[in-house]
Design a protein around this motif. Structure first.
Motif, PDB file in Angstrom:
ATOM      1  N   TYR A   1      -7.644   2.022  -5.801  1.00  0.00           N
ATOM      2  CA  TYR A   1      -8.632   1.019  -5.996  1.00  0.00           C
ATOM      3  C   TYR A   1     -10.179   1.497  -5.518  1.00  0.00           C
ATOM      4  O   TYR A   1     -10.761   0.869  -4.691  1.00  0.00           O
ATOM      5  CB  TYR A   1      -8.434  -0.496  -5.750  1.00  0.00           C
ATOM      6  N   TYR A  24       0.681  -1.166   0.038  1.00  0.00           N
ATOM      7  CA  TYR A  24      -0.064  -0.122  -0.018  1.00  0.00           C
ATOM      8  C   TYR A  24       0.797   1.181   0.063  1.00  0.00           C
ATOM      9  O   TYR A  24       0.430   2.164  -0.666  1.00  0.00           O
ATOM     10  CB  TYR A  24      -0.778   0.156   1.321  1.00  0.00           C
ATOM     11  N   VAL A  52     -10.398   3.918   2.104  1.00  0.00           N
ATOM     12  CA  VAL A  52      -9.497   2.468   2.393  1.00  0.00           C
ATOM     13  C   VAL A  52      -9.855   1.915   3.819  1.00  0.00           C
ATOM     14  O   VAL A  52      -9.772   2.785   4.852  1.00  0.00           O
ATOM     15  CB  VAL A  52      -7.930   3.111   2.244  1.00  0.00           C
ATOM     16  N   ASP A 104      -5.600   5.937  -2.402  1.00  0.00           N
ATOM     17  CA  ASP A 104      -6.391   4.634  -2.905  1.00  0.00           C
ATOM     18  C   ASP A 104      -6.286   4.361  -4.134  1.00  0.00           C
ATOM     19  O   ASP A 104      -7.052   5.019  -5.251  1.00  0.00           O
ATOM     20  CB  ASP A 104      -7.896   4.943  -2.306  1.00  0.00           C
ATOM     21  N   HIS A 123     -11.696  -1.739  -0.456  1.00  0.00           N
ATOM     22  CA  HIS A 123     -10.162  -1.799  -0.439  1.00  0.00           C
ATOM     23  C   HIS A 123      -9.795  -2.071   1.348  1.00  0.00           C
ATOM     24  O   HIS A 123      -9.982  -0.968   1.970  1.00  0.00           O
ATOM     25  CB  HIS A 123      -9.410  -0.624  -1.073  1.00  0.00           C
TER      26      HIS A 123
END
Length: 204
Positions: A93, A81, A113, A91, A98
């Motif tokens: 995604y 990460y 997140v 982030d 996530h």
């Protein structure tokens, strides 16, 4: 006892021919200064088949809006990460749920997140019981090693590349536990890359 449920944990990851997912420094091998070959047919296959696994900056650059059919959740370790954080992406995604596993990060830089200090195995077993699409284990090697017994499917993006040393698919800290896998899908590309899908055959 490993119980295979409807919702599966899939380790979808790019690997070299000699089994490494990154160089010795752990940096993103597909980044601007990376060494990973990103042929046009390789990128196109991901766009067409696994669009949800593209990070947000790649989705925007390629004009990808497809939701995808494989995953709705992505799991990531702290070190993996932090590669995105260092690149200014809190982030990568936002289109997926996530989860980042860490006992040292106090707060996630992005509200989308989910930062969790919980045991990855217990978390994955809970996620498997929830409704939804499959769960994507992004990495890195330490998280993959801790979740080794929970992985139901391997999707290996095998590049025509060797690097001799680096970060392996699974952390060397993982216990020696032989597992057998059945090849269920094989997509070779003209560029030399292959997409290999395996499902576990020993689920006890």
């Amino acid at each position: 006892m490993h119980t295979l449920t409807h919702r599966k944990l899939t380790y979808y990851v790019a690997t070299t021919l000699d089994g490494f997912i990154a160089g010795p420094d752990g940096a993103d091998p597909s980044g601007p200064d990376g060494f990973w070959p990103l042929a046009e047919d390789y990128v196109r296959h991901i766009v067409d088949t696994y669009p949800e696994t593209l990070p947000v900056q790649a989705r925007e650059a390629l004009g990808v809006e497809a939701e995808g059919t494989h995953f709705d959740t992505v799991l990531e370790g702290r070190r993996s990460y932090e590669i995105g954080l260092a690149a200014g992406v809190p982030d990568a995604y936002p289109h997926l749920r996530h989860l980042v596993f860490s006992r040292t990060l106090a707060k996630a830089p992005s509200p989308t997140v989910e930062l969790t200090p919980e045991d990855p195995v217990a978390t994955v077993r809970r996620l498997k019981r929830e409704p939804g699409k499959d769960i994507w284990l992004l990495g890195g090697a330490e998280l993959a090693g801790s979740l080794y017994e929970e992985i139901d499917t391997l999707i290996l993006k095998l590049s025509p590349l060797t690097i001799a040393q680096g970060i392996p698919l699974f952390s060397p800290k993982a216990a020696f536990t032989p597992r057998t896998w059945h090849l269920t899908s094989h997509t070779p590309l003209q560029s030399g890359a292959q997409f290999l899908t395996y499902t576990r055959t020993d689920t006890d």
